[in-house]
Scaffold this motif. Structure first.
Motif, PDB file in Angstrom:
ATOM      1  N   SER A  40      84.178 -23.008  21.376  1.00 37.21           N
ATOM      2  CA  SER A  40      84.267 -23.400  19.929  1.00 37.21           C
ATOM      3  C   SER A  40      84.233 -22.337  18.650  1.00 37.21           C
ATOM      4  O   SER A  40      84.051 -22.544  17.665  1.00 37.21           O
ATOM      5  CB  SER A  40      83.416 -24.683  19.511  1.00 37.21           C
ATOM      6  OG  SER A  40      82.048 -24.056  19.859  1.00 37.21           O
ATOM      7  N   GLY A  41      83.611 -21.034  19.179  1.00 43.48           N
ATOM      8  CA  GLY A  41      83.678 -19.874  18.271  1.00 43.48           C
ATOM      9  C   GLY A  41      82.351 -19.404  18.188  1.00 43.48           C
ATOM     10  O   GLY A  41      81.975 -18.638  17.467  1.00 43.48           O
ATOM     11  N   ARG A  42      81.197 -20.026  18.821  1.00 41.77           N
ATOM     12  CA  ARG A  42      79.886 -19.619  18.691  1.00 41.77           C
ATOM     13  C   ARG A  42      79.565 -18.409  19.729  1.00 41.77           C
ATOM     14  O   ARG A  42      78.922 -18.854  20.942  1.00 41.77           O
ATOM     15  CB  ARG A  42      78.793 -20.591  18.705  1.00 41.77           C
ATOM     16  CG  ARG A  42      78.963 -21.632  17.834  1.00 41.77           C
ATOM     17  CD  ARG A  42      78.164 -22.885  18.152  1.00 41.77           C
ATOM     18  NE  ARG A  42      78.188 -23.930  17.243  1.00 41.77           N
ATOM     19  CZ  ARG A  42      77.806 -25.160  17.341  1.00 41.77           C
ATOM     20  NH1 ARG A  42      77.137 -25.221  18.275  1.00 41.77           N
ATOM     21  NH2 ARG A  42      78.073 -26.027  16.429  1.00 41.77           N
ATOM     22  N   LEU A  43      79.971 -17.141  19.431  1.00 47.14           N
ATOM     23  CA  LEU A  43      80.027 -16.369  20.626  1.00 47.14           C
ATOM     24  C   LEU A  43      78.797 -15.489  20.825  1.00 47.14           C
ATOM     25  O   LEU A  43      78.644 -14.803  21.744  1.00 47.14           O
ATOM     26  CB  LEU A  43      81.196 -15.027  20.125  1.00 47.14           C
ATOM     27  CG  LEU A  43      82.603 -15.492  20.025  1.00 47.14           C
ATOM     28  CD1 LEU A  43      83.377 -14.212  19.683  1.00 47.14           C
ATOM     29  CD2 LEU A  43      83.111 -16.156  21.502  1.00 47.14           C
ATOM     30  N   GLU A  44      77.766 -15.779  20.115  1.00 47.21           N
ATOM     31  CA  GLU A  44      76.555 -15.126  20.049  1.00 47.21           C
ATOM     32  C   GLU A  44      75.320 -15.920  20.933  1.00 47.21           C
ATOM     33  O   GLU A  44      74.298 -15.537  21.210  1.00 47.21           O
ATOM     34  CB  GLU A  44      75.779 -14.764  18.712  1.00 47.21           C
ATOM     35  CG  GLU A  44      76.747 -13.862  17.675  1.00 47.21           C
ATOM     36  CD  GLU A  44      77.170 -12.627  18.252  1.00 47.21           C
ATOM     37  OE1 GLU A  44      76.208 -12.050  19.094  1.00 47.21           O
ATOM     38  OE2 GLU A  44      78.300 -12.197  18.352  1.00 47.21           O
ATOM     39  N   GLN A  45      76.137 -17.212  21.378  1.00 49.48           N
ATOM     40  CA  GLN A  45      74.705 -17.915  22.280  1.00 49.48           C
ATOM     41  C   GLN A  45      74.734 -17.066  23.636  1.00 49.48           C
ATOM     42  O   GLN A  45      75.680 -16.687  24.142  1.00 49.48           O
ATOM     43  CB  GLN A  45      75.550 -19.116  22.126  1.00 49.48           C
ATOM     44  CG  GLN A  45      75.188 -20.112  21.190  1.00 49.48           C
ATOM     45  CD  GLN A  45      75.278 -21.635  21.240  1.00 49.48           C
ATOM     46  OE1 GLN A  45      75.848 -21.996  22.330  1.00 49.48           O
ATOM     47  NE2 GLN A  45      74.926 -22.336  20.221  1.00 49.48           N
ATOM     48  N   ASN A  46      73.716 -17.592  24.282  1.00 50.38           N
ATOM     49  CA  ASN A  46      73.302 -17.204  25.602  1.00 50.38           C
ATOM     50  C   ASN A  46      72.945 -18.443  26.258  1.00 50.38           C
ATOM     51  O   ASN A  46      72.385 -19.451  25.588  1.00 50.38           O
ATOM     52  CB  ASN A  46      72.349 -15.957  25.943  1.00 50.38           C
ATOM     53  CG  ASN A  46      73.092 -14.580  25.675  1.00 50.38           C
ATOM     54  OD1 ASN A  46      74.343 -14.673  25.938  1.00 50.38           O
ATOM     55  ND2 ASN A  46      72.577 -13.532  25.269  1.00 50.38           N
ATOM     56  N   VAL A  47      73.054 -18.452  27.572  1.00 54.01           N
ATOM     57  CA  VAL A  47      72.167 -19.497  28.506  1.00 54.01           C
ATOM     58  C   VAL A  47      70.636 -19.125  28.323  1.00 54.01           C
ATOM     59  O   VAL A  47      70.324 -18.059  28.932  1.00 54.01           O
ATOM     60  CB  VAL A  47      72.818 -19.493  29.778  1.00 54.01           C
ATOM     61  CG1 VAL A  47      72.124 -20.686  30.660  1.00 54.01           C
ATOM     62  CG2 VAL A  47      74.307 -19.765  29.684  1.00 54.01           C
ATOM     63  N   ALA A  48      70.070 -20.257  28.100  1.00 48.09           N
ATOM     64  CA  ALA A  48      68.479 -20.049  28.049  1.00 48.09           C
ATOM     65  C   ALA A  48      67.820 -20.391  29.493  1.00 48.09           C
ATOM     66  O   ALA A  48      68.537 -21.102  30.201  1.00 48.09           O
ATOM     67  CB  ALA A  48      67.938 -20.895  27.002  1.00 48.09           C
ATOM     68  N   GLY A  49      66.718 -19.892  29.749  1.00 44.56           N
ATOM     69  CA  GLY A  49      65.697 -20.595  30.968  1.00 44.56           C
ATOM     70  C   GLY A  49      66.551 -20.110  32.223  1.00 44.56           C
ATOM     71  O   GLY A  49      66.368 -20.765  33.036  1.00 44.56           O
ATOM     72  N   THR A  50      67.128 -18.882  32.179  1.00 42.98           N
ATOM     73  CA  THR A  50      67.517 -18.260  33.500  1.00 42.98           C
ATOM     74  C   THR A  50      66.379 -17.608  34.310  1.00 42.98           C
ATOM     75  O   THR A  50      65.547 -16.910  33.723  1.00 42.98           O
ATOM     76  CB  THR A  50      68.417 -17.332  33.368  1.00 42.98           C
ATOM     77  OG1 THR A  50      68.065 -16.191  32.305  1.00 42.98           O
ATOM     78  CG2 THR A  50      69.694 -17.748  32.222  1.00 42.98           C
ATOM     79  N   SER A  51      66.549 -17.985  35.549  1.00 41.24           N
ATOM     80  CA  SER A  51      65.325 -17.603  36.536  1.00 41.24           C
ATOM     81  C   SER A  51      66.166 -16.890  37.934  1.00 41.24           C
ATOM     82  O   SER A  51      67.204 -17.612  38.304  1.00 41.24           O
ATOM     83  CB  SER A  51      64.576 -18.531  37.052  1.00 41.24           C
ATOM     84  OG  SER A  51      63.611 -18.180  38.125  1.00 41.24           O
ATOM     85  N   PRO A  52      65.862 -15.852  38.207  1.00 42.98           N
ATOM     86  CA  PRO A  52      66.462 -14.959  39.334  1.00 42.98           C
ATOM     87  C   PRO A  52      66.056 -15.949  40.539  1.00 42.98           C
ATOM     88  O   PRO A  52      66.682 -15.367  41.649  1.00 42.98           O
ATOM     89  CB  PRO A  52      66.021 -13.623  39.318  1.00 42.98           C
ATOM     90  CG  PRO A  52      64.851 -13.711  38.557  1.00 42.98           C
ATOM     91  CD  PRO A  52      64.852 -15.029  37.661  1.00 42.98           C
ATOM     92  N   ASP A  53      65.016 -16.732  40.667  1.00 37.47           N
ATOM     93  CA  ASP A  53      64.594 -17.755  41.627  1.00 37.47           C
ATOM     94  C   ASP A  53      65.602 -18.379  42.236  1.00 37.47           C
ATOM     95  O   ASP A  53      65.392 -19.208  43.346  1.00 37.47           O
ATOM     96  CB  ASP A  53      63.174 -18.058  41.567  1.00 37.47           C
ATOM     97  CG  ASP A  53      62.403 -16.874  41.470  1.00 37.47           C
ATOM     98  OD1 ASP A  53      62.313 -15.648  41.726  1.00 37.47           O
ATOM     99  OD2 ASP A  53      61.399 -17.201  40.662  1.00 37.47           O
ATOM    100  N   THR A  54      66.517 -19.177  41.497  1.00 36.55           N
ATOM    101  CA  THR A  54      67.273 -20.160  41.886  1.00 36.55           C
ATOM    102  C   THR A  54      68.913 -19.779  41.744  1.00 36.55           C
ATOM    103  O   THR A  54      69.020 -19.082  41.082  1.00 36.55           O
ATOM    104  CB  THR A  54      67.098 -21.352  40.750  1.00 36.55           C
ATOM    105  OG1 THR A  54      67.446 -20.896  39.582  1.00 36.55           O
ATOM    106  CG2 THR A  54      65.425 -21.991  40.824  1.00 36.55           C
ATOM    107  N   GLU A  55      69.791 -20.567  42.416  1.00 36.52           N
ATOM    108  CA  GLU A  55      71.037 -20.190  42.254  1.00 36.52           C
ATOM    109  C   GLU A  55      71.655 -20.399  40.872  1.00 36.52           C
ATOM    110  O   GLU A  55      72.294 -19.524  40.402  1.00 36.52           O
ATOM    111  CB  GLU A  55      71.905 -21.051  43.049  1.00 36.52           C
ATOM    112  CG  GLU A  55      71.762 -21.089  44.626  1.00 36.52           C
ATOM    113  CD  GLU A  55      70.170 -21.349  45.217  1.00 36.52           C
ATOM    114  OE1 GLU A  55      69.748 -22.129  44.636  1.00 36.52           O
ATOM    115  OE2 GLU A  55      70.044 -21.478  46.528  1.00 36.52           O
ATOM    116  N   VAL A  56      71.213 -21.478  40.285  1.00 39.74           N
ATOM    117  CA  VAL A  56      71.914 -21.747  38.870  1.00 39.74           C
ATOM    118  C   VAL A  56      71.152 -20.833  37.894  1.00 39.74           C
ATOM    119  O   VAL A  56      71.941 -20.329  37.080  1.00 39.74           O
ATOM    120  CB  VAL A  56      71.387 -23.060  38.521  1.00 39.74           C
ATOM    121  CG1 VAL A  56      71.896 -23.400  37.037  1.00 39.74           C
ATOM    122  CG2 VAL A  56      71.935 -24.349  39.344  1.00 39.74           C
ATOM    123  N   GLY A  57      70.046 -20.332  38.137  1.00 35.01           N
ATOM    124  CA  GLY A  57      69.589 -19.189  37.304  1.00 35.01           C
ATOM    125  C   GLY A  57      70.284 -18.079  37.590  1.00 35.01           C
ATOM    126  O   GLY A  57      70.217 -17.462  36.360  1.00 35.01           O
TER     127      GLY A  57
END
Length: 509
Positions: free
Chosen positions: A207-224
């Motif tokens: 929608s145009g908000r290019l500066e957003q990032n995914v929060a709460g990422t962890s290298p211990d999980t697949e989704v992270g």
């Protein structure tokens, strides 16, 4: 895309996970229950078989049956049969006798005639009931005078217990399926919450908000890890967009500057050509002067077009030839060519350490890898730039040698040093050509723009008046980056300029 009639619509990942978990859990429960049911039925039938094989009719019973003194379906007075047992007798010819022992509802469906081997003694078998459903477990036994007896027990209790356990297993399976579907749905929804955040972030970005990032990422999980990869991709995408914007701005500026630079000689050419056409009676001296000015402007435009073409060519094919280059010989040839173009300049050749108090006699062969023609053009541009922008009498020096990248020696960034190329890692061995002068130097603002295309530093007093096209240093910097090296400038007002070409060494120095 057409939708196939009757085809199931694809379900969401959450629904598929819940359905898979439900099917697997239900199947596991049913397999366990079926295994238990089979084992229990086998155990119960085994108990019946043990009772059958442990029971043997007494010999007096055979005699009473043979004499016809025993009443049918009633036990003799001297023997009482256990509950549910039925005993049928066959004579020596294998015919079923009407007399039998035991009573109760139902009876097994037995053959009217049997042979000596069928059925075998002591081997339990299952036969259907004579009337209605159910089955009986029977075992044959040999008696005196060739007679045989078949002992039977009903399997009603076994079948009833098996049926109850079967219905209980089905109920447990249904309960497990419902529980897994309800609790599994909540567990999957909770487990996929990070993936839902990735989805929401992706929608926000579209929608145009290019500066957003995914929060709460962890290298211990697949989704992270997916979130980390997504954030990395976003960073690279944003960097690419910024580079694209900068490139577009530089391209627009370049086109404007190129048009401006070409307009001046074209205007001069047009003006002098029209002057010659409009005044055929022009004096020979003025005609010669107009011809010279036309030639000068045509030469200027030709050199400008050649420089632009070279920049474009360097961007498409950075190096046309790659081989060993003797930088000391290259510097000597460059100094000789510059002396021919600028006979009033004195240019010295020195080792790289001369700038730090070394003996000029320490000159030695320094070999690098690259295109000798392009590297010679870099040196020629640097010498022409020094001769053009420094006043007469300025000392010029070309230094050749090897170094390891660092703030003091060169190759890395520091205050007062300018370059368009990335810095080399500290300690990287490199082969170097320096062009240094003790002229007036440059201000920090001028130094930041010196490698820009079409930028011209205001000439020093009494310096050469032709300041060039403003593309020489841009071409030199492009060639240096194409060779994996770097062109940098150390300068300060009143401290002169030192242009340094660094080429990565093939081995340690």
């Amino acid at each position: 895309m057409r939708t196939v009639p009757g085809r199931l619509r694809p379900r969401s990942l959450r629904t598929r996970l819940v359905l898979i978990a439900t099917v697997l859990a239900t199947a596991a429960v049913l397999v366990c229950q079926a295994t238990g049911l089979t084992l229990m039925r086998s155990w119960l039938v085994g108990q019946v078989d043990d009772r059958l094989t442990d029971f043997r009719p007494p010999e007096p019973v055979y005699r009473d049956i043979a004499d016809g003194t025993a009443p049918a379906h009633r036990p003799p007075p001297h023997e009482t049969l256990p509950s549910d047992f039925r005993v049928y007798f066959y004579d020596a010819d294998g015919r079923l006798l009407p007399a039998s022992l035991g009573s109760g509802r139902g009876e097994p469906h037995l053959a009217e005639d049997i042979t000596a081997r069928d059925p075998a003694d002591g081997r339990p078998a299952t036969v259907p009931a004579r009337d209605g459903g159910g089955s009986w477990r029977v075992v044959a036994d040999s008696g005196p005078d060739g007679m045989r007896a078949v002992v039977a027990l009903p399997l009603d209790s076994v079948e009833e217990a098996t049926s109850k356990l079967l219905w209980f297993s089905l109920a447990i399976g249904a309960f497990a399926a419902g529980g897994v579907m309800l609790l599994g749905g909540a567990a999957v929804r909770l487990g996929l919450r990070p993936l839902t955040r990735v989805e929401h972030t992706a929608r926000s970005i579209t929608s145009g908000r290019l500066e957003q990032n995914v929060a709460g990422t962890s290298p211990d999980t697949e989704v992270g890890r997916l979130g980390i990869a997504f954030n990395t991709m976003l960073d690279q995408l944003r960097a690419a967009l910024h580079r694209k914007d900068r490139t577009e701005r530089r391209l627009r500026r370049f086109m404007a500057d190129a048009g401006h630079e070409l307009r001046t000689p074209l205007t001069s050419l047009q003006g002098f050509a029209e002057l010659l056409l409009d005044d055929p009676d022009m004096s020979p001296a003025r005609r010669r002067e107009a011809h010279e000015l036309i030639a000068q402007n045509a030469d200027r435009m030709s050199r400008l077009v050649d420089s632009l073409f070279l920049l474009a060519k360097l961007g498409d094919a950075p190096t046309t030839e790659h081989g060993p280059v003797d930088l000391l010989s290259l510097a000597a040839d460059g100094i000789a060519a510059s002396a021919a173009r600028h006979p009033d300049r004195r240019i010295a050749l020195a080792p790289l350490g001369a700038g730090y108090g070394a003996d000029p006699a320490e000159l030695d062969v320094v070999e690098a890898s690259g295109d000798p023609h392009q590297l010679a053009q870099v040196l020629a541009n640097l010498l022409d730039n020094a001769c053009t922008h420094t006043p007469p009498g300025t000392r010029l020096q070309v230094r050749v040698g090897s170094l390891r990248a660092g703030p003091r020696t060169g190759g890395t960034d520091r205050p007062g040093r300018t370059s368009t190329g990335p810095p080399l890692p500290a300690g990287t061995p490199a082969q170097v050509i320096e062009v240094a002068d003790d002229g007036p130097g440059l201000t920090p603002e001028e130094a930041q723009q010196v490698f820009d295309r079409f930028y011209r530093v205001p000439p020093a007093p009494d310096a050469l008046r032709d300041s060039g096209s403003g593309l020489g240093l841009a071409i030199a910097s492009t060639i240096a980056e194409a060779h994996g090296g770097r062109l940098e400038l150390d300068t300060a007002p009143g401290a002169g300029c030192t242009f340094r070409l660094l080429l990565p060494a093939s081995g340690g120095t």
